[in-house]
Design an enzyme around this catalytic site. Sequence first.
Site, PDB file in Angstrom:
ATOM      1  CG  ASP A  51      -2.439   7.664  -5.484  1.00  0.00           C
ATOM      2  OD1 ASP A  51      -2.886   6.602  -5.019  1.00  0.00           O
ATOM      3  OD2 ASP A  51      -2.150   8.646  -4.775  1.00  0.00           O
TER       4      ASP A  51
ATOM      5  CB  ALA B 228      -5.961   5.622  -4.934  1.00  0.00           C
ATOM      6  CG  ASP B 229      -1.605   4.213  -8.160  1.00  0.00           C
ATOM      7  OD1 ASP B 229      -2.556   4.030  -8.929  1.00  0.00           O
ATOM      8  OD2 ASP B 229      -0.722   5.054  -8.364  1.00  0.00           O
ATOM      9  CG  LEU B 230       0.578   1.613  -2.851  1.00  0.00           C
ATOM     10  CD1 LEU B 230       1.225   2.106  -1.565  1.00  0.00           C
ATOM     11  CD2 LEU B 230       1.536   0.705  -3.615  1.00  0.00           C
TER      12      LEU B 230
END
Length: 396
Positions: A141, A169-171
């Site tokens: 992330d 970014a992950d979410l």
Amino acid sequence: MPHIPASAALSRFRVIDLTQVRAGPTACRQLADWGADVIQVQMPEHMRGDDTLGGQDGSDYQYTHRNKRSATINLKEPQGIAALRRLIGTADVVVENFRPDVKHRLGIDYETLSREQPGLVYASISGFGQTGPLAQRPGFDQIAQGMGGLMSVTGTPGQGPMRVGLPIADLCAGIFCAQGIMVALLERESSGRGQWLHTSLLEAMVYMMDFQTARWLTEGDIPRQAGNYHPTSIPTGVYKTSDGHINIAVFGSKIWERFCHAMAAPEWISDPRYMDKAARSVNRDSLNAEIERRLAHNTSSHWIAVLNEIGVACGRINDMSQVFEEAQIQHLGMVHTVESPHFGTQRLVGQPVQLTRTPSTIARATPRRGEHSEEVLTELGYRADELASMKAQGVI
């Protein structure tokens, strides 16, 4: 126990979750929360790596994997791959976040699977994309936050780049992946065909830069750090009062005039330093200092009440305990409870979208690794003696 749908909305779909860490599991959680039968396939306990979020007992893991079932299948064994292929044969969707080459090596890539299941929707999440010069790099992330530009506009000017306080970014990659899956399922209703969709942490991060990308692509303006102040709408930001800090957002000329009167400074309306957006941008530091000088005469509660009454957006800056004390948060019912056989009553945040006829719930607490292996494989037709043999051989 068979699938317990968290909503009627997607209850007719089965999803095979081959993901780990955060982005992929987030995508699958979105689908599970709307009722899909999400079966999380993990390596058996004795073979697992560090693929969990703070350990299976941690709050992070418990939040991310609710409403799913868990089966363990050893994908390093031919019998395990055969079991997975059999499971995929019952599914509508496969979600994976292996490195781009791994799925081909295992023979579970979209091209291979779709020959037998043309209606399969296959979703891939990676760090940087499925092809290209960085495709094989490991993704994380914070790396995407930096490469996608977010850290260059976050933080106080002059103090270096700053990450944001959550894995955005992950979410976002996970949420965009879930959205893509639902689009593909909707399109399948007319075409009868599935398709491969893929996204990445980097793509999600660049997309989320939103108006900052537009500033560069259309105006040639490289955005810089603006600290707690909005880069283009002034005055908007964090301001100190007599007993703390509050957020104030002043948008539009009419709201600006109301704000000036509330600050007992009607002269700002005609002051050439502040009379329009361009002037306020040039003179933001002096304006912010003037605002804080006036705010210092009263409390945060006072100013929040005064400003919201006249239509100027204003609010508290809460820590997490204060967030859930907010009357509006309580009214919205964002906290759901679920009974875990392992931890008792758990309180978790539910979906932020309210569907009035087919609402999302938390129907099942996060399972232990492999908790539903025998249940899921029995649904596929495996006999008890076959399961015992597979377990003894470390296949499940």
